[in-house]
Design an enzyme around this catalytic site. Structure first.
Site, PDB file in Angstrom:
ATOM      1  N   HIS A  15      17.005   0.234  -1.734  1.00 27.22           N
ATOM      2  CA  HIS A  15      17.136  -1.261  -1.418  1.00 27.22           C
ATOM      3  C   HIS A  15      16.971  -1.995  -2.746  1.00 27.22           C
ATOM      4  O   HIS A  15      16.480  -1.553  -3.583  1.00 27.22           O
ATOM      5  CB  HIS A  15      16.284  -1.826  -0.210  1.00 27.22           C
ATOM      6  CG  HIS A  15      16.930  -1.622   1.096  1.00 27.22           C
ATOM      7  ND1 HIS A  15      16.696  -0.173   1.599  1.00 27.22           N
ATOM      8  CD2 HIS A  15      17.821  -2.017   1.939  1.00 27.22           C
ATOM      9  CE1 HIS A  15      17.099  -0.201   2.923  1.00 27.22           C
ATOM     10  NE2 HIS A  15      17.861  -1.366   3.219  1.00 27.22           N
ATOM     11  N   LYS A  52      12.876  -6.157  -1.600  1.00 27.36           N
ATOM     12  CA  LYS A  52      12.420  -5.879  -0.156  1.00 27.36           C
ATOM     13  C   LYS A  52      10.665  -5.677  -0.388  1.00 27.36           C
ATOM     14  O   LYS A  52      10.732  -4.986  -1.002  1.00 27.36           O
ATOM     15  CB  LYS A  52      13.343  -4.678   0.308  1.00 27.36           C
ATOM     16  CG  LYS A  52      13.164  -4.441   1.673  1.00 27.36           C
ATOM     17  CD  LYS A  52      14.084  -3.239   2.164  1.00 27.36           C
ATOM     18  CE  LYS A  52      13.981  -3.065   3.610  1.00 27.36           C
ATOM     19  NZ  LYS A  52      14.208  -4.114   4.556  1.00 27.36           N
TER      20      LYS A  52
END
Length: 270
Positions: A156, A160
């Site tokens: 990600h 995040k």
């Protein structure tokens, strides 16, 4: 009748995508948009914020003041904020779609308890493709899981804040449940130093955080001489936003209960 949706975290990456998804979906409209108290975005037009043009709906920091302007809430924020919004929804009997990840067990119990009074869709991922992958993983685990090494790799963007991702954990939970294992016991989330040989019943997790990666997940079912990989790669957050709006429309007819995207997509009947 048009469903009026309230969106919290309207100024975030997902919040703006959710406003766009609502704007482009028939049968729904934006009823209210919210940001945290003290945000510089409070008072701005939600449509202009999301790039869809002026909608005449100002971003607010007070759910109570706007409670008559929306029927259902969509929340992709952080656990502590979501729990506050959940309590509001229970008090005012409004259904909620939760896309927030990173909840601890106690918080998950609070969500389950709230579902006795309102209807909730709670999912780690609202992509149709990811939820189809969940189904495929259970089938693969039935066939290969008892004799293969299982590893879950996720990537990600650098912003995040939780790891592994909620989606990766859901993948592990689907596999573990299929194999009769407890992920808390068999999940391995870190390897460093002299770890010894891999245990055959482990479910391993690897995490990558880099740049602007929207979301990528790959599960290995690795045997000696062959490996099956099941992957999903998201190139736009709109896939999650569109799925959340789809879930909101589905949830609008429910009175109470805890649901996930398997219910929304009717995947149990595949």
């Amino acid at each position: 009748m048009t469903l009026k949706i309230g969106i919290v975290g309207a100024g975030g990456r997902m919040g703006r995508q959710l406003i766009q998804a609502v704007y482009h979906t028939e049968g729904v409209e934006l009823g209210a948009a919210f940001e945290r108290v003290g945000s510089s975005l409070v008072g701005t037009d939600a449509g202009e914020l999301a790039g869809v043009g002026k909608l005449g709906i100002k971003v607010s920091d007070n759910l109570t003041q706007e409670k008559d302007n929306f029927d259902l809430l969509v929340d992709f924020t952080r656990p502590e904020g979501t729990l506050q919004h959940l309590a509001f929804c229970v008090e005012h009997h409004k259904n909620i779609v939760i896309g927030t990840t990173g909840f601890d067990d106690q918080s998950k119990q609070a969500i389950q308890q709230a579902a006795q009074n309102i209807a909730i869709v709670f999912a780690s991922n609202y992509s149709v493709g990811v939820n189809l992958v969940f189904k495929l993983l259970k089938k693969a685990a039935k066939v290969m899981g008892d004799y293969c090494d299982i590893e879950i790799i996720e990537a990600h963007h650098r912003h995040k804040v939780d790891a592994p991702s909620g989606t990766a954990l859901s993948m592990g939970e689907h596999i573990a449940k299929t194999l009769g294992r407890d992920l808390k016991t068999h999940g391995v989330f870190s390897r460093e130093g002299i770890t010894g040989e891999r245990k055959p019943d482990e479910i391993g997790f690897s995490t990558i955080r880099a740049a602007d990666v929207v979301g990528e997940h790959t599960v290995w079912f690795a045997d000696i001489g062959e490996r099956v990989e099941i992957s999903h790669k998201a190139s736009s957050r709109m896939t999650f936003a569109n799925g959340a709006v789809r879930a909101a429309k589905w949830l609008s007819t429910k009175q109470e209960g805890l649901f996930d995207m398997t219910d929304v997509l009717d995947l149990n009947n595949l």
